[in-house]
Design an enzyme around this catalytic site. Structure first.
Site, mmCIF file in Angstrom:
data_model
loop_
_atom_site.group_PDB
_atom_site.id
_atom_site.type_symbol
_atom_site.label_atom_id
_atom_site.label_comp_id
_atom_site.label_asym_id
_atom_site.label_seq_id
_atom_site.Cartn_x
_atom_site.Cartn_y
_atom_site.Cartn_z
ATOM 1 N N ASP A 14 0.859 -1.197 0.000
ATOM 2 C CA ASP A 14 0.000 0.000 0.000
ATOM 3 C C ASP A 14 0.892 1.243 0.000
ATOM 4 O O ASP A 14 1.777 1.374 0.839
ATOM 5 C CB ASP A 14 -0.901 -0.021 1.251
ATOM 6 C CG ASP A 14 -1.963 1.072 1.225
ATOM 7 O OD1 ASP A 14 -3.161 0.734 1.236
ATOM 8 O OD2 ASP A 14 -1.596 2.263 1.199
ATOM 9 N N ASP A 113 -3.866 2.435 -5.118
ATOM 10 C CA ASP A 113 -2.540 2.410 -4.473
ATOM 11 C C ASP A 113 -2.269 1.132 -3.683
ATOM 12 O O ASP A 113 -1.372 1.115 -2.855
ATOM 13 C CB ASP A 113 -2.363 3.650 -3.576
ATOM 14 C CG ASP A 113 -2.938 3.478 -2.185
ATOM 15 O OD1 ASP A 113 -3.952 2.788 -2.039
ATOM 16 O OD2 ASP A 113 -2.348 4.044 -1.247
ATOM 17 N N GLU A 114 -3.017 0.067 -3.967
ATOM 18 C CA GLU A 114 -2.805 -1.120 -3.143
ATOM 19 C C GLU A 114 -3.011 -2.404 -3.938
ATOM 20 O O GLU A 114 -3.829 -2.451 -4.855
ATOM 21 C CB GLU A 114 -3.697 -0.993 -1.899
ATOM 22 C CG GLU A 114 -4.672 -1.995 -1.675
ATOM 23 C CD GLU A 114 -5.691 -1.653 -0.589
ATOM 24 O OE1 GLU A 114 -5.762 -2.416 0.353
ATOM 25 O OE2 GLU A 114 -6.440 -0.663 -0.747
HETATM 26 P P1 TTP Z 1 -5.248 5.110 1.363
HETATM 27 O O1 TTP Z 1 -4.249 4.060 1.017
HETATM 28 O O2 TTP Z 1 -6.352 4.749 2.285
HETATM 29 O O3 TTP Z 1 -4.515 6.351 2.048
HETATM 30 P P2 TTP Z 1 -3.130 7.006 1.712
HETATM 31 O O4 TTP Z 1 -2.362 6.226 0.692
HETATM 32 O O5 TTP Z 1 -3.337 8.440 1.368
HETATM 33 O O6 TTP Z 1 -2.393 6.957 3.116
HETATM 34 P P3 TTP Z 1 -1.777 5.690 3.871
HETATM 35 O O7 TTP Z 1 -0.317 6.013 4.014
HETATM 36 O O8 TTP Z 1 -2.487 5.656 5.182
HETATM 37 O O9 TTP Z 1 -2.027 4.497 3.011
HETATM 38 O O10 TTP Z 1 -5.904 5.701 0.075
HETATM 39 C C1 TTP Z 1 -5.197 5.851 -1.168
HETATM 40 C C2 TTP Z 1 -5.606 7.130 -1.862
HETATM 41 O O11 TTP Z 1 -7.016 7.121 -2.073
HETATM 42 C C3 TTP Z 1 -5.313 8.378 -1.067
HETATM 43 O O12 TTP Z 1 -3.991 8.862 -1.275
HETATM 44 C C4 TTP Z 1 -6.360 9.333 -1.544
HETATM 45 C C5 TTP Z 1 -7.530 8.461 -1.938
HETATM 46 N N1 TTP Z 1 -8.567 8.535 -0.873
HETATM 47 C C6 TTP Z 1 -9.590 9.458 -1.018
HETATM 48 O O13 TTP Z 1 -9.649 10.191 -2.014
HETATM 49 N N2 TTP Z 1 -10.527 9.564 -0.010
HETATM 50 C C7 TTP Z 1 -10.491 8.786 1.118
HETATM 51 O O14 TTP Z 1 -11.347 8.919 2.012
HETATM 52 C C8 TTP Z 1 -9.422 7.828 1.247
HETATM 53 C C9 TTP Z 1 -9.329 6.960 2.482
HETATM 54 C C10 TTP Z 1 -8.495 7.737 0.221
HETATM 55 MG MG MG Z 2 -2.166 4.152 0.852
#
Ligand code: TTP
Ligand code: MG
Length: 364
Positions: A14, A113-114
């Site tokens: 991720d 992103d995962e």
């Molecule tokens: P995530 O992987 O949940 O968050 P992240 O990558 O920003 O942070 P982390 O380091 O905790 O993994 O989500 C991936 C992308 O999806 C994030 O960069 C932006 C988008 N997203 C939104 O637009 N709205 C949301 O509520 C969430 C949770 C994510």
């Molecule tokens: Mg993320």
């Protein structure tokens, strides 16, 4: 040793603060600063929400989905940037290509992103080396960091990748799963959110360990099938495969009316056409479905949906029509309708149609 080699290993990757990390990569002057990606804060009066923010911004209590006005109150000096989806998709595609190159078994991208990689063919040491190689390569090629979880199944791997964020890697060996899960709050488990947490708390269950020890029959009577699944996952059991890329999950159609309408004589025939078309596609591909979902969007974009799972997988037009129309009827409560849609999911091959459905499921 032989046994260790046959143990399942799943790797979950991720990206860290993904949208914000891409912004920092594109403008290195932002490095080390609180960065908030989302709606325009308009000096604190903006509507809309935070998409994500850098880890520096998280120190101010800013989080994804928080109103942007609140983010502004917490840290007005942050860099507030608009969401550039096309750019994130470009970077995501290159990152996923790297991951796919490393995959030696199944690969499944689950969001922008995962992704999961099936590593059962590897020893644990090889999986750890793969995790390190992926992290190094993503950083070198794309200038962003990611976190990795390595564990015997998807649930534990996903929880593990979140444990040492940002830029971390967590390995949970089979004999460590129970101790790893036990102290974690129930909400750490994927799928256990706003609805399940308070209901579990009402049953005196706050940790995954508590969930693992709780009576599965009481969970079943409160949550149905989901109760049994939660109980299994809390006990480290999750046999979901890392599905092949591009697997199709549902087929469906929707229609937006030229003008919002409350007239059932207009809505229902339109809906029936959408349904006919969807059932025809299902049958053409020799598939069966178990779940019917109906969606209605009303004036003002309020959207409601209802789903029903059938006792047996089917492609029977009459059964699907009766089910879908009943769901539609529950949703048509009076306000004018902007859009109607239907989707058929939980797809599986019709008997004898194996090859064609396999192709069909990989279309998309
Ligand atoms: P995530 O992987 O949940 O968050 P992240 O990558 O920003 O942070 P982390 O380091 O905790 O993994 O989500 C991936 C992308 O999806 C994030 O960069 C932006 C988008 N997203 C939104 O637009 N709205 C949301 O509520 C969430 C949770 C994510
Ligand atoms: Mg993320």
């Amino acid at each position: 040793m032989d046994e260790a080699r046959h143990q399942r290993i799943v790797l979950h990757v991720d990206m860290d603060s993904f949208f914000a990390s891409v912004e920092v990569r594109d403008d290195p002057s932002l490095a080390g600063r609180p960065v908030v990606v989302g709606a325009d804060p308009k000096g604190g009066t903006g509507r809309g929400v935070v998409a994500t923010c850098s880890y520096e911004a998280r120190e101010y209590g800013i989080r994804s989905a928080m109103p942007i006005s609140q983010a502004w109150q917490r840290c007005p000096q942050a860099a507030f940037l608009p969401v550039r989806h096309r750019r994130y998709t470009e970077v995501s595609e290159r990152v996923m290509a790297i991951l796919r190159r490393h995959a030696r078994g199944g690969f499944q991208q689950v969001s922008v992103d995962e992704a999961y990689l099936e590593c059962t063919a590897c020893t644990c040491e090889e999986a750890v080396a793969m995790g390190k190689a992926i992290r190094d390569e993503v950083r070198a090629a794309e200038g962003i960091t990611c976190s990795v979880g390595i564990a015997p199944n998807k649930t534990v791997a996903k929880i593990a990748s979140d444990m040492n964020k940002p830029d971390g890697m967590t390995v949970v060996r089979p004999d460590e799963v129970a101790a790893f899960l036990a102290p974690l709050p129930v909400g750490t488990m994927p799928g256990v959110g706003k609805k399940s947490i308070p209901r579990l708390a009402g049953m005196g269950i706050t940790t995954i360990g508590g969930l693992a020890r709780s009576d599965v029959q009481s969970l079943k009577s409160s949550f149905g099938k989901w109760g049994v699944i939660m109980h299994e996952r809390a006990n480290g059991i999750d046999d979901r495969p890392v599905a092949p890329r591009g697997e199709r999950k549902s087929i469906g159609r929707e229609h937006t009316f030229a003008q919002d309408t409350g007239d059932r004589e207009v809505i229902i025939p339109t809906f029936e056409r959408l349904l006919d078309d969807t059932v025809r596609r299902l049958r053409r591909h020799h598939a069966l479905c178990r779940t019917v979902t109906v969606k209605v969007r009303f004036t003002g974009f309020v959207t409601k949906s209802r789903a029903k799972s059938l006792p047996h997988p089917t492609h029977d037009r009459a059964t699907l029509q009766i089910t879908a129309l009943a769901l539609l009827d529950e949703l048509l409560t009076g306000p004018p309708v902007r859009l109607v849609g239907v989707a058929l999911s939980s797809l599986e091959p019709d008997e004898g149609g194996q090859t064609r459905i396999d192709d069909f499921l990989r279309e998309s």
